[in-house]
Motif scaffolding. Sequence first.
Motif, PDB file in Angstrom:
ATOM      1  N   SER A  85       0.719  -1.018   0.022  1.00  0.00           N
ATOM      2  CA  SER A  85      -0.020   0.084  -0.027  1.00  0.00           C
ATOM      3  C   SER A  85       0.921   1.352  -0.032  1.00  0.00           C
ATOM      4  O   SER A  85       2.053   1.183   0.440  1.00  0.00           O
ATOM      5  CB  SER A  85      -0.870  -0.009   1.342  1.00  0.00           C
ATOM      6  OG  SER A  85      -1.644   1.111   1.529  1.00  0.00           O
ATOM      7  N   THR A 123       1.488   5.016   1.488  1.00  0.00           N
ATOM      8  CA  THR A 123       1.136   5.876   2.558  1.00  0.00           C
ATOM      9  C   THR A 123       2.007   6.965   2.429  1.00  0.00           C
ATOM     10  O   THR A 123       3.114   7.296   2.075  1.00  0.00           O
ATOM     11  CB  THR A 123       1.053   5.298   3.779  1.00  0.00           C
ATOM     12  OG1 THR A 123       2.625   4.869   4.024  1.00  0.00           O
ATOM     13  CG2 THR A 123       0.394   3.983   3.822  1.00  0.00           C
ATOM     14  N   TRP A 183       5.554  10.179  -0.692  1.00  0.00           N
ATOM     15  CA  TRP A 183       4.909   9.045  -0.208  1.00  0.00           C
ATOM     16  C   TRP A 183       5.888   7.736  -0.208  1.00  0.00           C
ATOM     17  O   TRP A 183       6.685   7.765  -0.928  1.00  0.00           O
ATOM     18  CB  TRP A 183       3.985   8.747  -1.576  1.00  0.00           C
ATOM     19  CG  TRP A 183       2.958   9.650  -1.740  1.00  0.00           C
ATOM     20  CD1 TRP A 183       2.857  11.151  -2.650  1.00  0.00           C
ATOM     21  CD2 TRP A 183       1.565   9.806  -1.218  1.00  0.00           C
ATOM     22  NE1 TRP A 183       1.666  11.729  -2.350  1.00  0.00           N
ATOM     23  CE2 TRP A 183       0.879  10.985  -1.520  1.00  0.00           C
ATOM     24  CE3 TRP A 183       1.014   8.790  -0.221  1.00  0.00           C
ATOM     25  CZ2 TRP A 183      -0.370  11.477  -1.281  1.00  0.00           C
ATOM     26  CZ3 TRP A 183      -0.415   9.263   0.072  1.00  0.00           C
ATOM     27  CH2 TRP A 183      -0.894  10.157  -0.274  1.00  0.00           C
ATOM     28  N   ASN A 190       3.881   1.463   2.694  1.00  0.00           N
ATOM     29  CA  ASN A 190       3.461   1.340   4.011  1.00  0.00           C
ATOM     30  C   ASN A 190       4.452   0.471   4.885  1.00  0.00           C
ATOM     31  O   ASN A 190       4.885  -0.382   4.331  1.00  0.00           O
ATOM     32  CB  ASN A 190       1.976   0.661   3.931  1.00  0.00           C
ATOM     33  CG  ASN A 190       1.600   0.618   5.314  1.00  0.00           C
ATOM     34  OD1 ASN A 190       1.494   1.204   6.429  1.00  0.00           O
ATOM     35  ND2 ASN A 190       0.999  -0.627   5.970  1.00  0.00           N
ATOM     36  N   THR A 250      -2.216  -0.091   7.681  1.00  0.00           N
ATOM     37  CA  THR A 250      -1.539   0.937   6.979  1.00  0.00           C
ATOM     38  C   THR A 250      -1.376   1.939   8.073  1.00  0.00           C
ATOM     39  O   THR A 250      -2.161   2.189   8.805  1.00  0.00           O
ATOM     40  CB  THR A 250      -2.361   1.563   5.841  1.00  0.00           C
ATOM     41  OG1 THR A 250      -3.530   1.944   6.114  1.00  0.00           O
ATOM     42  CG2 THR A 250      -2.497   0.421   4.523  1.00  0.00           C
ATOM     43  N   ASP A 288      -1.951   5.126   7.744  1.00  0.00           N
ATOM     44  CA  ASP A 288      -2.887   6.295   7.366  1.00  0.00           C
ATOM     45  C   ASP A 288      -4.086   5.917   7.930  1.00  0.00           C
ATOM     46  O   ASP A 288      -4.817   6.530   8.486  1.00  0.00           O
ATOM     47  CB  ASP A 288      -2.746   6.533   5.810  1.00  0.00           C
ATOM     48  CG  ASP A 288      -2.789   5.562   4.835  1.00  0.00           C
ATOM     49  OD1 ASP A 288      -3.022   4.364   5.108  1.00  0.00           O
ATOM     50  OD2 ASP A 288      -2.838   5.901   3.500  1.00  0.00           O
TER      51      ASP A 288
END
Lengths: 321, 247
Positions: free
Chosen positions: B8, B10, B33, B36, B119, B121
């Motif tokens: 992912s 994050t 970015w 994750n 994750t 976020d």
Amino acid sequence: MSILVYIDHSDGHIKKQSLEAAAYAAALAAQSNSKADAVILGTPPTDVAVLGNYGIQKAYTVSDAALDSFDSQVYCSVIAQVAEKVAADIIVFSNNANGKAVAPRLSAKLKAGLVAGAIALPDTSNGFVVKKSVFSGKAFANISISSAKKIISVNPNSFGIKTSGTENAVTENITVAVPAAKTKVDAVNKIKGEIPLSEAEIVVSGGRGLKGPENWGMVTELADLLGAATACSRPVADVNWRPHHEHVGQTGLAIAPNLYFAIGISGAIQHLAGVNRSKTIVVINKDPEAPFFKAADYGIVGDAFEVMPKIIEAVKKLKGK
Amino acid sequence: MKILVCISKTPDTTAKIAFTDNNTKFAGDGVQWIINPYDEWYALVRAIELKEADAGTIIHLINVGGADNDPIIRKALALGGDEAIRVNSVNTDSYNVASQIAAVAKDGGYHLVMTGKETIDYNGSSIGGMLAELLDLPYISHAIKLDLSGSEVIVVREIDGGEETDKAALPLIVSCQKGMAEQRIPNMKGIMGARTKPLKVVEPVDAESLTSIASFELPPAKAGVKLVSPDQPEELVRLLHEEARVI
Ligand SMILES: Cc1cc2nc3c(=O)[nH]c(=O)nc-3n(C[C@H](O)[C@H](O)[C@H](O)COP(=O)(O)OP(=O)(O)OC[C@H]3O[C@@H](n4cnc5c(N)ncnc54)[C@H](O)[C@@H]3O)c2cc1C
């Protein structure tokens, strides 16, 4: 509407986080003029009746010994069957270890929207919106569930273990199909005599400022006096001064105790992420510029090696020891 | 053995958390970015270690998102995946993402699917469990150790106040956290090699979303720290007892 709360137990007792989930479910029932029942899997704990104190009148037990070992797939199947039998449309979990393993499975099985880690009761003034913590404690999100069935897992220490009744909960055993588990629990290893970090109301934590593992006496002594759990910053766990399970922060455990007592921790953004939902934060740091002071409620700018012995003395006096 | 690792994207751990569009969207402009951390440090690195122990192991990476996710997918390939699949879809909620991954994994012949424990976020811890249910597979969450022993997998997972050792047969889905492996930095050879590794883009399947984000909020600012003199630490104890009432 009908609410079902999953009650987790170990060593014959209901877990504290599950009492909190029960209190949440009862408050949700009160708010929505409905009722909340509990479901308990495996050999029932001795204290099922106590659920009455938290607003739950009825506990459905599936007392099949096969459920004494946890398997997320089996638990999901069993809870889904119970939910169906009692026509539950909202299912509440604690967002603890087993809750995190089962709630998402059940969400997919029932096509029931999940809010994982709720910190407040739903707002139903416009739809069904549940608040949770996001960005590892740096913000909140209000999540709207659009499906008819709903699942909420409650973050430990966020709602409170609120009492709302006096009658004992009654138990009804219920028989459902228990599928064979595809995983097998081989050993369970509980850390004896320690308060689990995720459950602790007070946490005493040490950072690299303590210079070495030999200086942790001040952390553990204060923790013992306060009935607190111990934690540490990431670099401390990375160099094995303390065990990994004590690591809190963005990449460790996120906790929300009533008191977080940080000694010799700078308060880096990644550390704060895991602890800034604590209700009261105390920081002991010799550097007045340490970022942690900005997130703290109380602090002492001073050398931990000089300040902590005096604090421990004062706590001893307070506790009459 | 064939492993699928879910990756992912994050915001970096130091990214400023702010919102736009009337507090309904994360302000992603100018944000750095990353993969994750739980997906990268624990799930992916452990998968790479398994491949190092058995060269016949194949690692596929999967990400659900737009073309702007390609840089982090390439970084994961630089660390060690063999090939990557990106489902070209906008993330709506966990159920939708899990449905997209399930559609790819269903016929992929994977023995092991690994995710991070959550994750950093949305902190949902949801994809692994949802995926397991959609694929009707066993799932072990919050694993701190995973070892293969013949056709069996031995997984240690974190439970409240301790650890539990589980044994399972493959196929299996596992969510990973600290303890599984140590963070690695991609080397030059990996970075060069990643450029030519396949990154397959597939279109999403029709899948529902069960939740949506109504709004975000930032926590209220702290009132400010009350400092106690280092010469009177007992005053701190008094304040915690009488004012804050926490001890
Ligand atoms: C992607 C990523 C994820 C991360 N995740 C985490 C995480 O989950 N948790 C985490 O904790 N960190 C995490 N970090 C690391 C974080 O950035 C910090 O490096 C770390 O928190 C610092 O730990 P510390 O405060 O113990 O040590 P330091 O930063 O070295 O601070 C030590 C502090 O002790 C003080 N001090 C020194 N001597 C004394 C004394 N005698 N008395 C009192 N105070 C003293 C110093 O003034 C200093 O403020 C992460 C970093 C990255 C990049």
